[in-house]
Design a protein around this motif. Structure first.
Motif, PDB file in Angstrom:
ATOM      1  N   GLY A 513      35.957 -24.436 -35.326  1.00 50.02           N
ATOM      2  CA  GLY A 513      35.500 -25.455 -36.265  1.00 50.02           C
ATOM      3  C   GLY A 513      35.383 -24.951 -37.691  1.00 50.02           C
ATOM      4  O   GLY A 513      35.376 -23.745 -37.948  1.00 50.02           O
ATOM      5  N   THR A 514      35.273 -25.901 -38.602  1.00 47.93           N
ATOM      6  CA  THR A 514      35.077 -25.540 -40.001  1.00 47.93           C
ATOM      7  C   THR A 514      33.791 -24.745 -40.177  1.00 47.93           C
ATOM      8  O   THR A 514      33.707 -23.839 -41.018  1.00 47.93           O
ATOM      9  N   ASN A 515      32.791 -25.061 -39.359  1.00 47.35           N
ATOM     10  CA  ASN A 515      31.522 -24.322 -39.465  1.00 47.35           C
ATOM     11  C   ASN A 515      31.652 -22.879 -38.995  1.00 47.35           C
ATOM     12  O   ASN A 515      30.774 -22.057 -39.247  1.00 47.35           O
ATOM     13  N   ASP A 516      32.764 -22.547 -38.291  1.00 47.64           N
ATOM     14  CA  ASP A 516      32.993 -21.166 -37.861  1.00 47.64           C
ATOM     15  C   ASP A 516      33.763 -20.360 -38.904  1.00 47.64           C
ATOM     16  O   ASP A 516      33.876 -19.135 -38.780  1.00 47.64           O
ATOM     17  N   ALA A 517      34.335 -21.037 -39.908  1.00 52.24           N
ATOM     18  CA  ALA A 517      35.223 -20.366 -40.861  1.00 52.24           C
ATOM     19  C   ALA A 517      34.567 -19.175 -41.571  1.00 52.24           C
ATOM     20  O   ALA A 517      35.184 -18.110 -41.667  1.00 52.24           O
ATOM     21  N   PRO A 518      33.336 -19.293 -42.079  1.00 49.67           N
ATOM     22  CA  PRO A 518      32.737 -18.127 -42.756  1.00 49.67           C
ATOM     23  C   PRO A 518      32.617 -16.911 -41.842  1.00 49.67           C
ATOM     24  O   PRO A 518      32.904 -15.783 -42.260  1.00 49.67           O
ATOM     25  N   ALA A 519      32.205 -17.131 -40.593  1.00 48.76           N
ATOM     26  CA  ALA A 519      32.049 -16.016 -39.656  1.00 48.76           C
ATOM     27  C   ALA A 519      33.402 -15.435 -39.267  1.00 48.76           C
ATOM     28  O   ALA A 519      33.550 -14.214 -39.138  1.00 48.76           O
TER      29      ALA A 519
END
Length: 676
Positions: A513-519
């Motif tokens: 997901g987009t929310n996983d992109a930073p990690a």
């Protein structure tokens, strides 16, 4: 791949001959030195022909060819896969959306004319013209040409399953796709470059090993040059052909010839698992991972809650609870409802919903307001649902709720499960509670053993979930995970990765997901799912075309196998030079210094035979090790100490012993040749 066939060798030979270009060999300085030596001995043999000179010359050229052959065979293994992928790159007609709103129209253009940001319409039966994201609609897509998975997948707008790959085919409905890659820069293009080896970048570890090999080569050039001076001073002047043979046998030609093949084969193993690595650095980093971050849902667990057991109240028969639980789930097509039928009556679970429901039954569908579902049949009303909802239904009908129910509900909740209460009312009698169905997010089969393997490798596993701490800890304990990050936010994931890296550890994680992109961007190894968002795929340094999160474990194993293979063959290469000292050095100086005959432990027939046998063995061992370089040394989860011990025992001792036997056998044959 355990052996090399004649067809494989024949197909790779033209590429191996092309790699004899000195400009190609600049990347492998060890083999460049061997080629220069071959040129020198060729000139000397022409000017002053001798059996020894021509034998050394021929086998030096074969040594160079065998070295380039190893790399050519490794690259050739991906040709067939690249050809099938290239079939997806044929010119595709695209229907680009021009204009907006009611005035929008479709413009027919070739797929090569599309640019990032263009929106195209794709209908059933049409091929998607380029990588992109679904911005409108939902469709079934055949991705078998890319992933090898025959089952179609659903792609839809507005979620984490919006990404589509160019060359795949829409099977149903119509979608609008916003193009996210320029022509020639799609995932398929990158994959073709990867499998053919043309886009493979040398990794830091590989570069460091190249520097070591180059340094050893320079050292032995100096050593051989010094021996030439020493021999001349001691009236034991050596022919230049012998000095070149000594140099080639002393420098680490075996690993120098196989190094590129090992790297290409490691990348190829990833591609064969349908994982696209954006750089060789990521593959190598996977071999050094210390911490593995895994999402709970869909990775460690199946993702859908399943019925694991039925808990009847005192005074209620297990058969009565099972009958009521199944009856209330016959028309329930949710994963939870189907799992209850599968648990109690697997044979009935395989039937269609219409066939499972008895004639004359009145179904009660689940709703957010009632939080119950059930069935009415022959005056018997059966309900299952949330504890509070079923409790209210029982009380409303005049029934009593036993105190034991609260204990069962609390026990299930404390274990990380979800309780469903089952109740029944016959005719006008008060309803009564029968028991509780324990729903749990079931841990996948074999995952406990996989985590045990990770632990044996020295890798700590961390489960990431949005569940509360109690539920997360219960599932983690069942799965055998080392640690848990519960109620995780994107910021929490990023902070955890940074904290681990600051402690000197290498971190791997997967996400979609987009929310996983930073990690994913922060992790040393970030594996993005192909079904995920473009942001996730751009943030990671690997993309799993099968979108199987558990494959992250395989990626780590492949990375470790790459590093172990490189280390094992380096150990073997250095160790097998020892026997050549005992073959060539006594042969060079035994006439001037008869005492050196004591070093001729193999009792080789003559100085000339000893030199030729060592050179021939030096060439043949490269071919013998090509299959091992391509297949990789078998990896078994173990500590670093035990891996080092095994490496030294198998490849160190093996590298010492094998040349003594091989050179002696070759000497028995070579000594039969006249002139030696």
């Amino acid at each position: 791949m355990s052996v090399l066939t004649a067809a494989q060798l024949g197909g790779a030979l033209p590429g191996a001959l092309r790699k004899l270009d000195p400009r190609e060999l600049l990347a492998t300085p060890v083999m460049l030195v061997v080629e220069v030596g071959a040129v020198v001995t060729t000139v000397l043999s022409v000017l002053d022909p001798s059996v020894l000179g021509w034998m050394v010359t021929v086998w030096l050229w074969l040594t160079v060819v065998f070295g380039t052959l190893a790399e050519s065979v490794a690259e050739g293994r991906g040709k067939a896969q690249a050809a099938s992928l290239r079939a997806l790159q044929t010119e595709t007609t695209a229907y680009r959306v021009v204009g907006e709103g009611a005035g929008a129209r479709l413009e027919e253009v070739p797929s090569t004319a599309l640019r990032v940001g263009d929106v195209v319409a794709v209908e059933a039966g049409q091929r998607i013209p380029g990588d992109g994201d679904v911005v409108e609609g939902v469709a079934s897509v055949d991705e078998s040409a890319v992933t090898g998975e025959s089952a179609p997948v659903i792609r839809e707008s507005g979620g984490d399953r919006s990404a589509v790959t160019g060359g795949t085919t829409v099977l149903s409905d119509r979608i609008l796709v916003r193009i996210s890659s320029e022509p020639g820069q799609s995932f398929v293009d990158r994959m073709i470059g990867l499998v053919e080896g043309s886009a493979r970048q040398r990794t830091p570890n590989e570069i460091a090993l190249d520097v070591l090999l180059a340094t050893l080569t320079v050292v032995f050039v100096v050593v051989v040059g010094s021996l030439w001076v020493f021999a001349d001073y001691s009236d034991a002047t050596q022919p230049a052909v012998v000095l070149v043979a000594l140099l080639v046998c002393l420098i680490p030609t075996t690993i120098g010839a196989l190094l590129s093949a090992i790297g290409i084969a490691g990348m190829d193993r990833l591609v064969r698992r349908n994982v696209l690595a954006m750089s060789g650095r990521a593959v190598e980093a996977a071999g050094d991972v210390d911490v593995l971050l895994l999402d709970k849902t869909g990775t460690i667990t199946f993702g859908n809650r399943r019925a694991s057991e039925l808990l009847p109240l005192d005074g209620v028969g297990a058969e009565d609870l099972a009958r009521a639980a199944v009856a209330s789930s016959l028309a329930d097509e949710t994963p939870e409802g189907r799992s209850i039928v599968e648990l109690v009556d697997p044979a009935r679970a395989g039937a269609a919903p219409g066939e499972r429901v008895p004639a004359g039954a009145e179904l009660v569908a689940f709703s957010a307001s009632t939080r119950m579902s059930g069935i009415d049949l022959d005056g018997r009303r059966t309900r299952k649902g949330a504890a509070s909802a079923v409790r209210a239904w029982v009380v409303e009908s005049g029934g009593a709720v036993p105190a034991q129910l609260d204990d069962l509900v609390q026990d299930v909740s404390a274990s990380g499960g979800t309780p469903l209460v089952v109740a029944e009312r016959v005719g006008e009698e008060p309803a009564r509670v029968l028991g509780v169905v324990h729903l749990k997010d079931v841990v996948k089969d074999g995952i406990v053993e996989r985590f045990a393997e990770m632990r044996a490798m020295g890798i700590r596993t961390v489960m990431i979930t949005g569940d509360n701490e109690v539920t997360a800890r219960a599932i983690a304990a069942e799965a055998g995970v080392d640690d848990v990050l519960a109620e995780a936010t994107p910021e929490d994931k990023l902070a955890l990765i940074r904290a681990e890296q600051e402690g000197g550890r290498m971190v791997a994680m997967c996400g979609d997901g987009t929310n996983d992109a930073p990690a994913l961007a922060q992790a040393d190894v970030g594996v993005a799912m192909n079904t995920g968002t473009t942001a996730a795929k751009e943030a990671g340094n690997m993309v799993d075309l099968d979108s199987d999160p558990t494959k992250l474990i395989d990626v780590v194993e492949i990375g470790k196998q790459l590093l172990i293979t490189r280390g094992a063959l380096t150990t073997f290469s250095v160790a097998n030079d020892v026997a050549k000292y005992f073959a060539i050095l006594p042969a060079m100086f035994v006439v001037a210094f008869p005492e050196l005959d004591a070093l001729n432990v193999m009792r080789l027939s003559s100085p000339g035979s000893a030199i030729v046998s060592a050179v021939v063995f030096n060439a043949l061992v490269i071919v013998a090790l090509i299959p091992l370089a391509l297949r990789g040394v078998r990896y078994r989860p173990a500590s670093a100490e035990s891996l080092l011990r095994r490496n030294l025992l198998v490849y160190g001792v093996g590298g010492l012993v094998a040349p003594f036997a091989g050179i002696k056998l070759l000497d028995l044959v070579v000594s039969l040749l006249p002139g030696l």
